[in-house]
Each structure stands twice: as structure tokens, then as C-alpha cells.
Design a protein around this motif. Structure first.
Motif, PDB file in Angstrom:
ATOM      1  N   GLY A   7       0.814  -1.204   0.000  1.00  0.00           N
ATOM      2  CA  GLY A   7       0.000   0.000   0.000  1.00  0.00           C
ATOM      3  C   GLY A   7       0.850   1.257   0.000  1.00  0.00           C
ATOM      4  N   LEU A   8       1.942   1.221   0.747  1.00  0.00           N
ATOM      5  CA  LEU A   8       2.871   2.354   0.739  1.00  0.00           C
ATOM      6  C   LEU A   8       3.467   2.565  -0.651  1.00  0.00           C
ATOM      7  N   SER A   9       3.787   1.440  -1.320  1.00  0.00           N
ATOM      8  CA  SER A   9       4.327   1.525  -2.675  1.00  0.00           C
ATOM      9  C   SER A   9       3.323   2.166  -3.623  1.00  0.00           C
ATOM     10  N   GLN A  10       2.051   1.808  -3.473  1.00  0.00           N
ATOM     11  CA  GLN A  10       1.020   2.401  -4.318  1.00  0.00           C
ATOM     12  C   GLN A  10       0.882   3.900  -4.057  1.00  0.00           C
ATOM     13  N   ALA A  11       0.949   4.301  -2.783  1.00  0.00           N
ATOM     14  CA  ALA A  11       0.856   5.723  -2.446  1.00  0.00           C
ATOM     15  C   ALA A  11       2.027   6.488  -3.057  1.00  0.00           C
ATOM     16  N   ARG A  12       3.208   5.892  -3.011  1.00  0.00           N
ATOM     17  CA  ARG A  12       4.378   6.548  -3.616  1.00  0.00           C
ATOM     18  C   ARG A  12       4.207   6.655  -5.124  1.00  0.00           C
ATOM     19  N   ALA A  13       3.589   5.624  -5.729  1.00  0.00           N
ATOM     20  CA  ALA A  13       3.333   5.670  -7.172  1.00  0.00           C
ATOM     21  C   ALA A  13       2.386   6.815  -7.505  1.00  0.00           C
ATOM     22  N   ASN A  14       1.376   7.030  -6.669  1.00  0.00           N
ATOM     23  CA  ASN A  14       0.472   8.156  -6.876  1.00  0.00           C
ATOM     24  C   ASN A  14       1.213   9.486  -6.777  1.00  0.00           C
ATOM     25  N   GLN A  15       2.118   9.574  -5.793  1.00  0.00           N
ATOM     26  CA  GLN A  15       2.918  10.787  -5.658  1.00  0.00           C
ATOM     27  C   GLN A  15       3.796  11.000  -6.885  1.00  0.00           C
ATOM     28  N   MET A  16       4.363   9.884  -7.386  1.00  0.00           N
ATOM     29  CA  MET A  16       5.211   9.976  -8.565  1.00  0.00           C
ATOM     30  C   MET A  16       4.428  10.500  -9.764  1.00  0.00           C
ATOM     31  N   ARG A  17       3.206   9.988  -9.962  1.00  0.00           N
ATOM     32  CA  ARG A  17       2.402  10.447 -11.093  1.00  0.00           C
ATOM     33  C   ARG A  17       2.045  11.921 -10.931  1.00  0.00           C
ATOM     34  N   ALA A  18       1.758  12.331  -9.694  1.00  0.00           N
ATOM     35  CA  ALA A  18       1.442  13.738  -9.459  1.00  0.00           C
ATOM     36  C   ALA A  18       2.652  14.623  -9.737  1.00  0.00           C
ATOM     37  N   ARG A  19       3.823  14.154  -9.341  1.00  0.00           N
ATOM     38  CA  ARG A  19       5.032  14.956  -9.504  1.00  0.00           C
ATOM     39  C   ARG A  19       5.444  15.077 -10.973  1.00  0.00           C
ATOM     40  N   LEU A  20       5.260  13.992 -11.738  1.00  0.00           N
ATOM     41  CA  LEU A  20       5.736  13.976 -13.118  1.00  0.00           C
ATOM     42  C   LEU A  20       4.720  14.531 -14.104  1.00  0.00           C
ATOM     43  N   ALA A  21       3.463  14.669 -13.701  1.00  0.00           N
ATOM     44  CA  ALA A  21       2.439  15.106 -14.645  1.00  0.00           C
ATOM     45  C   ALA A  21       2.788  16.428 -15.347  1.00  0.00           C
ATOM     46  N   PRO A  22       3.201  17.464 -14.627  1.00  0.00           N
ATOM     47  CA  PRO A  22       3.554  18.715 -15.330  1.00  0.00           C
ATOM     48  C   PRO A  22       4.739  18.537 -16.283  1.00  0.00           C
ATOM     49  N   GLN A  23       5.729  17.730 -15.881  1.00  0.00           N
ATOM     50  CA  GLN A  23       6.891  17.525 -16.739  1.00  0.00           C
ATOM     51  C   GLN A  23       6.516  16.758 -18.003  1.00  0.00           C
ATOM     52  N   LEU A  24       5.639  15.764 -17.865  1.00  0.00           N
ATOM     53  CA  LEU A  24       5.191  15.017 -19.035  1.00  0.00           C
ATOM     54  C   LEU A  24       4.405  15.919 -19.981  1.00  0.00           C
ATOM     55  N   ALA A  25       3.595  16.791 -19.399  1.00  0.00           N
ATOM     56  CA  ALA A  25       2.830  17.720 -20.231  1.00  0.00           C
ATOM     57  C   ALA A  25       3.763  18.682 -20.956  1.00  0.00           C
ATOM     58  N   GLU A  26       4.815  19.113 -20.273  1.00  0.00           N
ATOM     59  CA  GLU A  26       5.781  20.016 -20.902  1.00  0.00           C
ATOM     60  C   GLU A  26       6.516  19.307 -22.037  1.00  0.00           C
ATOM     61  N   LEU A  27       6.843  18.033 -21.851  1.00  0.00           N
ATOM     62  CA  LEU A  27       7.481  17.263 -22.931  1.00  0.00           C
ATOM     63  C   LEU A  27       6.552  17.152 -24.132  1.00  0.00           C
ATOM     64  N   GLN A  28       5.265  16.971 -23.870  1.00  0.00           N
ATOM     65  CA  GLN A  28       4.305  16.922 -24.968  1.00  0.00           C
ATOM     66  C   GLN A  28       4.282  18.258 -25.723  1.00  0.00           C
ATOM     67  N   ARG A  29       4.377  19.347 -24.966  1.00  0.00           N
ATOM     68  CA  ARG A  29       4.356  20.673 -25.600  1.00  0.00           C
ATOM     69  C   ARG A  29       5.596  20.902 -26.455  1.00  0.00           C
ATOM     70  N   LEU A  30       6.742  20.433 -25.944  1.00  0.00           N
ATOM     71  CA  LEU A  30       8.000  20.682 -26.642  1.00  0.00           C
ATOM     72  C   LEU A  30       8.215  19.755 -27.829  1.00  0.00           C
ATOM     73  N   HIS A  31       7.826  18.485 -27.671  1.00  0.00           N
ATOM     74  CA  HIS A  31       8.174  17.482 -28.685  1.00  0.00           C
ATOM     75  C   HIS A  31       6.954  16.788 -29.278  1.00  0.00           C
ATOM     76  N   GLY A  32       5.773  17.384 -29.111  1.00  0.00           N
ATOM     77  CA  GLY A  32       4.558  16.712 -29.558  1.00  0.00           C
ATOM     78  C   GLY A  32       4.549  16.383 -31.031  1.00  0.00           C
ATOM     79  N   LYS A  33       5.281  17.143 -31.854  1.00  0.00           N
ATOM     80  CA  LYS A  33       5.291  16.908 -33.297  1.00  0.00           C
ATOM     81  C   LYS A  33       6.370  15.917 -33.719  1.00  0.00           C
ATOM     82  N   ASP A  34       7.270  15.586 -32.822  1.00  0.00           N
ATOM     83  CA  ASP A  34       8.348  14.629 -33.124  1.00  0.00           C
ATOM     84  C   ASP A  34       8.186  13.433 -32.187  1.00  0.00           C
ATOM     85  N   ARG A  35       7.497  12.401 -32.627  1.00  0.00           N
ATOM     86  CA  ARG A  35       7.152  11.281 -31.750  1.00  0.00           C
ATOM     87  C   ARG A  35       8.393  10.543 -31.254  1.00  0.00           C
TER      88      ARG A  35
END
Length: 264
Positions: free
Chosen positions: A55-83
Motif C-alpha cells: 500500500g505504501l508503494s502504491q501511495a508513492r506511485a500516486n505521488q510519482m504520477r502527481a510529480r511527473l504530470a507537469p513535466q510530461l505535459a511540458e514534454l508533450q508541448r516541446l516534442h509533440g510533433k516529433d514522436r
């Protein structure tokens, strides 16, 4: 070949049978006919206690997704046209963070063998070659091996039986609704323009939507499985709700929704 007679499986079932019947016999002087049902509840609590690190591992995974979401969105903005470039950047981000997009699924997977074992123990007439005495045990006068669908289709259902199953299923559904209300799935809000799927990376949006309804699926499953397995499901979903609420309070974002991505 019958899976339940396969050597390793039969051995596991026999060990689980001995554990349940032993605990039930010890509790019988105090609890009477309900001793087996209470044993199932106690074993469920024990299993969930053992799975606290998961359960602790799952909670950390949720934190990881929350932390990386803005960075993943920024990568989509920067490289969305180059898959290809987007794929490399995304994989590098996960590697740098020592994270996995599939993290957090272990708690559900870890319980499948337990549910399967309890299910088998209350449907099989024999366990590893000897009679299964658990089938005669009851809860509020209802055999723990009975399931609602079978009782209805065979015409052997009674109003007290319907009442017990209705309360069980209603409690599971109530916990499911509380889970969806208090602990929404951590899903990042989609950008204004949906990006193309990233090659080599799993698209988890559909899976996430399905998982958000899993507690309700548990209520549906309880209609078809033996009463003993239904008791296990009720206790385990209730534990999951309480555990996630506690971890969210302790860890901050253990059950919260992810922030919206950066605007493109």
C-alpha cells in the motif's frame, strides 16, 4: 486436468483449509456457528496488514504520477510533433526518476491468489482428497459456500438470504462510492489538444478509467462468488479505503488527483 488437483495448488489449498478450520475450531466456543465467517474476516485483516508495504508503494506511485504530470505535459508541448524525440525524452524522464508508468498495480495483483484460494475453499466438495467441512459452515444461517446467483437460479433463495446478500453488496457499493468521492483516481487533466500516443509507452488513460470503477466491480463480483469470498471482498475494500485516507493524510498526495498539466 483439474487445476485444484494439481500438486502445488492442492498443497496450498490444503494448508489454507487447515489454517481456517484450525482457527475456526479455536473460536467456536466463543462465536458458535459464526466462527468460520469471523475467521475469514480475521484472515483478511491479516493479509491486508502484511500488504501494508505494498500500500505504501502504491501511495508513492500516486505521488510519482502527481510529480511527473507537469513535466510530461511540458514534454508533450516541446516534442509533440516529433514522436521519436518525445519517446526518448519520456523514457529518459522515467529512468531519471527511477519510476514506472505501471507502478501502483501491485496491491490489486497481490490479492488475486488470496481471493482465488478462498473462492476454491468454499466451492470444492473435497480438498486435496479429503471432505471439505467448510461447506457446512454458515453465517446468519446461510452456508458460506452459497452464492446469490446460484440460490436464485435454483429457486432455493429465501428472504433472509436475500437480506444478508443485499446488505453485503450494499456495503461494498457504499465503500466504492466513498472511494470515488474521497479518493479520486490520480489522473492528469488532458491538454487542450490531445497529443498523439507515444510510441513504446503504454496508454493508461483507458486503464485508469476502468480502475476508477473497480470498487463497483467488486460489488458485482460479490453476487457471483461464495458468501465467504464476499466477506473477504467487503473487508478488503473497506481496509483499502481507510489505508488510502490515512496515507493521503501522512504523505500529502497519496490519494489526491493530479494537478493539471502546463498549458500548451
Amino acid at each position: 486436468m483439474d487445476l485444484y488437483t494439481f500438486g502445488p495448488v492442492a498443497t496450498v489449498l490444503d494448508a489454507a483449509y487447515s489454517l481456517i478450520t484450525g482457527l475456526s475450531a479455536a473460536l467456536h466456543p466463543f462465536l458458535g456457528a459464526s466462527s468460520s465467517a469471523i475467521t475469514i474476516i480475521l484472515i483478511t485483516l491479516l493479509v491486508r496488514a502484511v500488504l501494508i508495504p505494498v500500500g505504501l508503494s502504491q501511495a508513492r506511485a500516486n505521488q510519482m504520477r502527481a510529480r511527473l504530470a507537469p513535466q510530461l505535459a511540458e514534454l508533450q508541448r516541446l516534442h509533440g510533433k516529433d514522436r521519436e524525440k518525445l519517446q526518448r525524452a519520456t523514457m529518459k524522464l522515467y529512468a531519471d526518476e527511477k519510476a514506472s508508468p505501471l507502478a501502483g498495480c501491485l496491491p490489486m495483483l497481490a490479492q488475486i491468489p488470496v481471493v482465488g484460494t478462498i473462492y476454491a475453499l468454499f466451492i470444492l466438495p473435497t480438498i486435496n482428497g479429503h471432505p471439505n467441512s467448510l461447506l457446512s459452515d454458515t453465517f446468519f444461517g446461510i452456508p458460506l459456500g452459497s452464492n446469490l446467483v446460484h440460490l436464485v437460479t435454483t429457486g432455493s433463495v429465501t428472504w433472509p438470504t436475500i437480506a444478508v446478500f443485499a446488505v453485503l453488496i450494499a456495503l461494498i457499493a457504499t465503500v466504492a462510492q466513498l472511494s470515488r468521492t474521497l479518493l479520486p483516481m490520480p489522473v492528469a487533466a488532458p491538454p487542450a489538444k490531445a497529443p498523439a500516443p507515444t510510441p513504446g509507452m503504454p496508454d493508461l488513460s483507458g486503464l485508469t478509467r476502468i480502475l476508477s470503477f473497480m470498487p463497483f466491480m467488486t460489488a458485482v463480483v460479490a453476487v457471483f462468488v461464495p458468501l465467504a469470498a464476499g466477506l473477504y471482498l467487503l473487508i478488503t475494500v473497506s481496509w483499502s479505503l481507510g489505508e488510502r485516507l490515512i496515507l493521503r493524510r501522512i504523505m500529502g498526495t497519496g490519494g489526491a488527483a493530479l494537478p493539471a498539466p502546463l498549458p500548451s
